[in-house]
Motif scaffolding. Structure first.
Motif, PDB file in Angstrom:
ATOM      1  N   TYR A   1      -6.391  10.269  -7.569  1.00 35.70           N
ATOM      2  CA  TYR A   1      -5.704   9.924  -6.314  1.00 35.70           C
ATOM      3  C   TYR A   1      -5.345  11.158  -5.505  1.00 35.70           C
ATOM      4  CZ  TYR A   1      -5.080   5.331  -8.426  1.00 35.70           C
ATOM      5  OH  TYR A   1      -5.299   4.110  -9.009  1.00 35.70           O
TER       6      TYR A   1
ATOM      7  N   ASP B   1       0.831  -1.214   0.000  1.00 35.23           N
ATOM      8  CA  ASP B   1       0.000   0.000   0.000  1.00 35.23           C
ATOM      9  C   ASP B   1       0.861   1.258   0.000  1.00 35.23           C
ATOM     10  OD1 ASP B   1      -2.856  -1.070   2.061  1.00 35.23           O
ATOM     11  OD2 ASP B   1      -2.361  -1.285  -0.074  1.00 35.23           O
ATOM     12  N   GLU B   2       1.917   1.231   0.826  1.00 33.74           N
ATOM     13  CA  GLU B   2       2.781   2.406   0.887  1.00 33.74           C
ATOM     14  C   GLU B   2       3.460   2.647  -0.457  1.00 33.74           C
ATOM     15  OE1 GLU B   2       4.502   2.684   5.437  1.00 33.74           O
ATOM     16  OE2 GLU B   2       4.961   0.866   4.276  1.00 33.74           O
TER      17      GLU B   2
ATOM     18  N   ARG C   1       1.084   4.254  -2.794  1.00 36.82           N
ATOM     19  CA  ARG C   1       0.858   5.667  -2.474  1.00 36.82           C
ATOM     20  C   ARG C   1       2.041   6.530  -2.913  1.00 36.82           C
ATOM     21  NH1 ARG C   1       0.380   6.373   2.989  1.00 36.82           N
ATOM     22  NH2 ARG C   1      -0.127   4.176   3.363  1.00 36.82           N
TER      23      ARG C   1
ATOM     24  N   ARG D   1       1.838   9.418  -5.856  1.00 33.96           N
ATOM     25  CA  ARG D   1       2.118  10.816  -5.490  1.00 33.96           C
ATOM     26  C   ARG D   1       3.350  11.364  -6.191  1.00 33.96           C
ATOM     27  NH1 ARG D   1       2.073  10.082   0.354  1.00 33.96           N
ATOM     28  NH2 ARG D   1       4.322  10.015  -0.060  1.00 33.96           N
TER      29      ARG D   1
END
Ligand SMILES: Nc1ncnc2c1ncn2[C@@H]1O[C@H](COP(=O)(O)OP(=O)(O)OP(=O)(O)O)[C@@H](O)[C@H]1O
Ligand SMILES: Nc1ncnc2c1ncn2[C@@H]1O[C@H](COP(=O)(O)OP(=O)(O)OP(=O)(O)O)[C@@H](O)[C@H]1O
Ligand SMILES: [Mg+2]
Ligand SMILES: [Mg+2]
Lengths: 227, 227
Positions: B110, B75-76, B79, B83
């Motif tokens: 996002y 998940d990290e 992300r 980003r």
């Protein structure tokens, strides 16, 4: 061999119509090596799809080897296409769930020959494009340029009388790209007719003739002189 | 900003193993414009996929902005990727059933911003790559070079700090291709970090640095001098 006369192709998009081909006339002789060049969106792939019997024009006529292609039934068009034309697609169009080797064998299944001959021809075609050690890879297990070369091998394995190559070197380094184009040149020297779309100005020197496209029109037909 | 150390990546294929990356070390500073060049199959896309957090190495470490990426959860990683990184894929990877415009808007969903701002950014990005009049076309209604430019617009719309461009001009004519690369140069001048894979030797001149790849190894790191 190939004679396009007054070819038009449009795509109505609601209130706007995209005129992809406008009054295109083109004559290609057997054994020619013709290069088609032009900006992105100028109609080159649309033209190739019509020549390759994958698409039909809205108006105008297309004679292939003397026959008016517009008169053929869908079945007849498919048969002429499979027998006569080898198409190297700009986006490769490989079957994702089958190996490079089986992708190349596939068009040969339309021809009557032994399975062992199909296998041999496919292997030879893959060797010629430098993929001897990638035959069992799926497309997803191949680099972009390797996928492109499988598309090349597939078009050439059936020894077609007309080879349509839509940007065959876009994903290849200079050296590998030149090897592919030299393959195509040899085919035309042996009597096959080759039409290549390319954006690479360094490849124009291989052509017998260069045709430019701009906004759906054929914009020039200079002779390149002898090779 | 980007620090790869001792990176290895292999694909076991039955009795044979493909060593796609062998002991790769690479350091990229913020604001660099790095060009990666090399023959078809030499490992460039594999390298880009690791830098882009789309793939993980078999061994070695990857530090991004000081953080060891190998320590992050899935998940990290997602992300950080959404980003920080804008990826222009060699095969475009567009969603086939949605318009050019919606394809470009997608990564912006996002980020927290108004829908109207997403729409505006996406339109601007498409205008910058010359596709103002193709926004509502599906990918199948676009030429190869137009699809490529949608992929470019999508990567740039989110204003990412790292732009990874894998062969961004392979389907573009010289003029359009130059416009795309000049866009990327401007981004790097404004502080974004750009890594571009290309086979086109004419684009090497835009680079701050050139890295060559050969058979899974980084084979040279000459400086190109000032732009
Ligand atoms: N199915 C379709 N519906 C609507 N427009 C289309 C369709 N197919 C193609 N077009 C448009 O027709 C024009 C010509 O497309 P074509 O694919 O022939 O261009 P091209 O010269 O091959 O470009 P490239 O060099 O980028 O591959 C493009 O502007 C494209 O957006
Ligand atoms: N999933 C996979 N399984 C097996 N082999 C793979 C896989 N993905 C890539 N390879 C192989 O790894 C090598 C490197 O692939 P990569 O896509 O990184 O090359 P590349 O430098 O980007 O090539 P190109 O310039 O043709 O795009 C290729 O020889 C390819 O066949
Ligand atoms: Mg095209
Ligand atoms: Mg690649």
């Amino acid at each position: 061999l190939i004679n396009l006369s007054g070819i038009h192709k449009s795509y109505p998009m609601g209130s706007v119509t995209v005129h992809a081909l406008k009054d295109v006339n083109l004559a290609v002789n057997k054994g020619d090596f013709l290069v088609v060049s032009g900006p992105s969106g100028s109609g080159k792939s649309t033209l190739m799809n019509i020549i390759g019997l994958l698409d039909t024009p809205d108006s105008g006529s297309y004679h292939l080897d003397g026959r008016n292609v517009g008169d053929l039934s869908d079945d007849e068009r498919s048969r002429v296409r499979n027998r006569t034309i080898g198409f190297i697609f700009q986006n490769f169009n490989l079957l994702p769930r089958t190996s490079a080797l089986r992708n190349v064998i596939l068009p040969l299944s339309y021809r009557s020959m032994k399975d062992s001959e199909r296998l041999e021809r496919a292997q030879l075609a893959l060797e010629k494009v430098g993929l001897a050690r990638r035959m069992n890879h799926l497309p997803s297990q191949l680099s972009g340029g390797e996928q492109q070369r499988v598309a090349v091998a597939r078009a050439l394995a059936s020894n077609p009388s007309v080879v349509l190559a839509d940007e065959p070197t876009g994903n290849l380094d200079t050296k590998t790209g030149q090897e592919i184009v030299e393959l195509l040149v040899r085919l035309s020297q042996e009597g096959q007719t080759v039409i290549m779309v390319t954006h690479d100005p360094r490849l124009l020197g291989y052509a017998d003739r260069i045709v430019g496209m701009l906004d759906g029109e054929i914009s020039e037909e200079p002779q390149t002189g002898d090779r």
